[in-house]
Design a protein around this motif. Structure first.
Motif, short mmCIF file in Angstrom:
data_model
loop_
_atom_site.label_atom_id
_atom_site.label_comp_id
_atom_site.label_asym_id
_atom_site.label_seq_id
_atom_site.Cartn_x
_atom_site.Cartn_y
_atom_site.Cartn_z
N ASN A 110 0.82 -1.21 0.00
CA ASN A 110 0.00 0.00 0.00
C ASN A 110 0.86 1.27 0.00
N SER A 111 1.94 1.26 0.76
CA SER A 111 2.82 2.44 0.81
C SER A 111 3.49 2.65 -0.56
N ARG A 112 3.87 1.57 -1.22
CA ARG A 112 4.47 1.68 -2.55
C ARG A 112 3.46 2.24 -3.55
N PHE A 113 2.21 1.75 -3.43
CA PHE A 113 1.18 2.27 -4.33
C PHE A 113 0.94 3.76 -4.07
N ASP A 114 0.99 4.17 -2.81
CA ASP A 114 0.82 5.58 -2.47
C ASP A 114 1.96 6.42 -3.08
N GLU A 115 3.19 5.88 -2.99
CA GLU A 115 4.33 6.58 -3.60
C GLU A 115 4.16 6.70 -5.11
N ILE A 116 3.71 5.60 -5.73
CA ILE A 116 3.51 5.61 -7.18
C ILE A 116 2.41 6.60 -7.55
N LYS A 117 1.34 6.65 -6.76
CA LYS A 117 0.27 7.61 -7.01
C LYS A 117 0.80 9.04 -6.90
N GLY A 118 1.65 9.28 -5.90
CA GLY A 118 2.25 10.61 -5.74
C GLY A 118 3.12 10.98 -6.93
N GLN A 119 3.91 10.01 -7.42
CA GLN A 119 4.76 10.26 -8.58
C GLN A 119 3.92 10.52 -9.82
N ILE A 120 2.85 9.75 -9.98
CA ILE A 120 1.96 9.94 -11.14
C ILE A 120 1.32 11.32 -11.08
N THR A 121 0.93 11.74 -9.90
CA THR A 121 0.34 13.07 -9.73
C THR A 121 1.37 14.15 -10.11
N GLY A 122 2.61 13.96 -9.68
CA GLY A 122 3.67 14.91 -10.03
C GLY A 122 3.91 14.97 -11.53
N VAL A 123 3.92 13.80 -12.18
CA VAL A 123 4.12 13.74 -13.62
C VAL A 123 2.96 14.42 -14.34
N GLN A 124 1.73 14.19 -13.85
CA GLN A 124 0.57 14.82 -14.47
C GLN A 124 0.64 16.34 -14.34
N LYS A 125 1.14 16.82 -13.19
CA LYS A 125 1.28 18.27 -13.00
C LYS A 125 2.33 18.82 -13.97
N GLU A 126 3.44 18.11 -14.12
CA GLU A 126 4.48 18.54 -15.06
C GLU A 126 3.95 18.56 -16.49
N ILE A 127 3.16 17.56 -16.84
CA ILE A 127 2.56 17.52 -18.18
C ILE A 127 1.64 18.72 -18.37
N SER A 128 0.87 19.06 -17.35
CA SER A 128 -0.02 20.22 -17.44
C SER A 128 0.79 21.50 -17.62
#
Length: 103
Positions: free
Chosen positions: A17-35
């Protein structure tokens, strides 16, 4: 042994679960950079579109400069013709005067 297995399973579950949370955080960061990149690309496209009319005028300006060069050549040829005609006229006048003086 079931207690140990349950605690191990709980630890694995928490770790996953903690790894998935980290991955979700990274995906959110990548989405922000894409925006942010989309916004930057939009700005660049806007500036390119604003400069496009100026770029389209370049061939017209080059043609006008070419026409100016032609006019310059025409003026030079005309001045040369006038000057050579004047010089010829002066030389003829002097030549004719010298014939009159010789007689």
């Amino acid at each position: 042994m079931s207690t140990v297995t349950e605690s191990d399973l709980k630890e694995l579950k928490d770790l996953i679960n903690s790894r998935f949370d980290e991955i979700k955080g990274q995906i959110t960061g990548v989405q922000k950079e894409i925006s942010d990149l989309r916004v930057s690309v939009g700005k660049v496209e806007g500036s390119l579109q604003s400069q496009q009319p100026l770029v389209q005028k370049i061939p017209d300006l080059a043609e006008k400069v070419g026409e100016l060069k032609n006019w310059r050549q025409i003026v030079i040829i005309t001045l040369t013709a006038l000057i050579s005609g004047t010089v010829t006229w002066v030389i003829r006048g002097v030549w004719d005067r010298s014939k009159i003086i010789r007689k």
